[in-house]
Design a protein around this motif. Structure first.
Motif, PDB file in Angstrom:
ATOM      1  N   LEU A  41      42.563  49.872  90.209  1.00  5.42           N
ATOM      2  CA  LEU A  41      43.564  49.686  89.165  1.00  5.42           C
ATOM      3  C   LEU A  41      44.669  48.735  89.629  1.00  5.42           C
ATOM      4  N   LEU A  42      45.144  48.912  90.849  1.00  7.58           N
ATOM      5  CA  LEU A  42      46.200  48.039  91.362  1.00  7.58           C
ATOM      6  C   LEU A  42      45.734  46.583  91.449  1.00  7.58           C
ATOM      7  N   ILE A  43      44.500  46.383  91.883  1.00 11.84           N
ATOM      8  CA  ILE A  43      43.951  45.029  91.951  1.00 11.84           C
ATOM      9  C   ILE A  43      43.863  44.427  90.547  1.00 11.84           C
ATOM     10  N   SER A  44      43.344  45.188  89.592  1.00 11.91           N
ATOM     11  CA  SER A  44      43.225  44.692  88.215  1.00 11.91           C
ATOM     12  C   SER A  44      44.585  44.379  87.617  1.00 11.91           C
ATOM     13  N   VAL A  45      45.551  45.283  87.803  1.00 11.61           N
ATOM     14  CA  VAL A  45      46.895  45.058  87.260  1.00 11.61           C
ATOM     15  C   VAL A  45      47.495  43.789  87.863  1.00 11.61           C
ATOM     16  N   PHE A  46      47.384  43.632  89.169  1.00 14.61           N
ATOM     17  CA  PHE A  46      47.914  42.439  89.835  1.00 14.61           C
ATOM     18  C   PHE A  46      47.271  41.168  89.274  1.00 14.61           C
ATOM     19  N   LEU A  47      45.951  41.178  89.121  1.00 14.72           N
ATOM     20  CA  LEU A  47      45.250  39.990  88.626  1.00 14.72           C
ATOM     21  C   LEU A  47      45.626  39.677  87.181  1.00 14.72           C
ATOM     22  N   TYR A  48      45.728  40.701  86.334  1.00 13.73           N
ATOM     23  CA  TYR A  48      46.123  40.461  84.947  1.00 13.73           C
ATOM     24  C   TYR A  48      47.572  39.988  84.854  1.00 13.73           C
ATOM     25  N   ILE A  71      45.060  52.645  80.874  1.00 15.11           N
ATOM     26  CA  ILE A  71      44.711  53.881  80.166  1.00 15.11           C
ATOM     27  C   ILE A  71      43.302  54.324  80.548  1.00 15.11           C
ATOM     28  N   SER A  72      42.368  53.382  80.650  1.00 14.93           N
ATOM     29  CA  SER A  72      40.987  53.710  81.027  1.00 14.93           C
ATOM     30  C   SER A  72      40.930  54.375  82.396  1.00 14.93           C
ATOM     31  N   ALA A  73      41.712  53.850  83.334  1.00  9.57           N
ATOM     32  CA  ALA A  73      41.714  54.428  84.687  1.00  9.57           C
ATOM     33  C   ALA A  73      42.255  55.850  84.683  1.00  9.57           C
ATOM     34  N   VAL A  74      43.211  56.109  83.809  1.00  9.47           N
ATOM     35  CA  VAL A  74      43.818  57.438  83.765  1.00  9.47           C
ATOM     36  C   VAL A  74      42.894  58.459  83.106  1.00  9.47           C
ATOM     37  N   ILE A  75      42.235  58.065  82.005  1.00 10.27           N
ATOM     38  CA  ILE A  75      41.440  59.052  81.246  1.00 10.27           C
ATOM     39  C   ILE A  75      39.980  59.126  81.673  1.00 10.27           C
ATOM     40  N   LYS A  76      39.594  58.334  82.646  1.00 10.27           N
ATOM     41  CA  LYS A  76      38.174  58.308  83.026  1.00 10.27           C
ATOM     42  C   LYS A  76      37.661  59.637  83.561  1.00 10.27           C
ATOM     43  N   SER A 100      36.177  54.777  75.476  1.00  6.36           N
ATOM     44  CA  SER A 100      35.416  53.580  75.861  1.00  6.36           C
ATOM     45  C   SER A 100      34.938  52.826  74.627  1.00  6.36           C
ATOM     46  N   CYS A 101      34.454  53.546  73.641  1.00  5.10           N
ATOM     47  CA  CYS A 101      34.016  52.909  72.394  1.00  5.10           C
ATOM     48  C   CYS A 101      35.198  52.258  71.675  1.00  5.10           C
ATOM     49  N   LEU A 102      36.300  52.970  71.605  1.00  3.54           N
ATOM     50  CA  LEU A 102      37.500  52.446  70.963  1.00  3.54           C
ATOM     51  C   LEU A 102      38.017  51.213  71.700  1.00  3.54           C
ATOM     52  N   PHE A 103      38.036  51.277  73.031  1.00  2.03           N
ATOM     53  CA  PHE A 103      38.527  50.149  73.816  1.00  2.03           C
ATOM     54  C   PHE A 103      37.645  48.919  73.641  1.00  2.03           C
ATOM     55  N   PHE A 104      36.333  49.115  73.524  1.00  2.00           N
ATOM     56  CA  PHE A 104      35.428  47.990  73.296  1.00  2.00           C
ATOM     57  C   PHE A 104      35.777  47.307  71.976  1.00  2.00           C
ATOM     58  N   ILE A 105      36.027  48.103  70.949  1.00  2.00           N
ATOM     59  CA  ILE A 105      36.411  47.540  69.646  1.00  2.00           C
ATOM     60  C   ILE A 105      37.747  46.809  69.769  1.00  2.00           C
ATOM     61  N   LEU A 106      38.698  47.388  70.507  1.00  2.00           N
ATOM     62  CA  LEU A 106      39.994  46.736  70.701  1.00  2.00           C
ATOM     63  C   LEU A 106      39.862  45.417  71.455  1.00  2.00           C
TER      64      LEU A 106
END
Length: 185
Positions: A57-64, A125-130, A140-146
């Motif tokens: 998550l930290l790597i992804s947040v930093f990259l984004y 949010i995905s990292a928290v609710i996984k 996951s389905c909702l996030f794909f649509i988003l």
């Protein structure tokens, strides 16, 4: 826009900048996938991946955040020139003719950063609710649509901005109006 040469250079510069953004996005996605695979391997080896999730998550947040910084500050990097504008030998100035400043660049490009902000929020949010199975599947389905809606919104916004550049006499797009900027030779 009456100046066809400036308009052509502006679109070429936009294409160069879009290519750089897409390249950076591919790198961000690839690194995020690699860290996700590493997280999965840690889960298989140890039976727990909370630490792996946090690191991923930290790597992804930093990259984004880096990607967002590029989007917002691309015109400020070379004192009023994105890389594309620099190569096309055009520049961005404030409407009063003064050099571009930090906030004008941020304002001018803020709507291009909105999809990245949403992707960053979805990643967190995905990292928290996984770890909540039922919610994770539905989310996951909702996030794909988003993700798809954000991509379509970004494409729609780019098209809208291109139409504004072509249809206004001075080639001022919404971002230019909001940032108080204009592209000049």
């Amino acid at each position: 826009m009456n100046d066809a040469d400036l308009q052509q250079k502006r679109f070429l510069a936009m294409g160069i900048d879009a290519g750089i953004f897409i390249g950076l996005l591919i790198i961000v996605i690839a690194i995020s996938l690699i860290t996700a695979v590493g997280e999965f391997a840690a889960l298989e080896a140890t039976g727990t991946s909370v630490f792996g999730t946090i690191i991923s998550l930290l790597i992804s947040v930093f990259l984004y955040l880096l990607l967002m910084a590029f989007i917002l500050l691309r015109d400020y990097i070379f004192k009023g020139n994105s890389i594309g504008k620099h190569l096309m030998k055009i520049r961005l100035v404030k409407t009063d003719g003064t050099p571009l400043n930090f906030m004008s660049s941020v304002k001018r490009n803020c709507l291009f950063a909105v999809p990245t902000i949403f992707i960053l929020m979805i990643t967190i949010i995905s990292a928290v609710i996984k770890y909540i199975p039922v919610i994770n599947v539905v989310a996951s389905c909702l996030f794909f649509i988003l993700y798809i809606l954000m991509a379509l919104a970004a494409i729609g916004f780019v098209i809208w901005e291109i139409v504004n550049i072509v249809n206004t006499p001075d080639g001022i797009r919404w971002g230019d109006k909001f940032g108080g900027t204009q592209v000049v030779k």
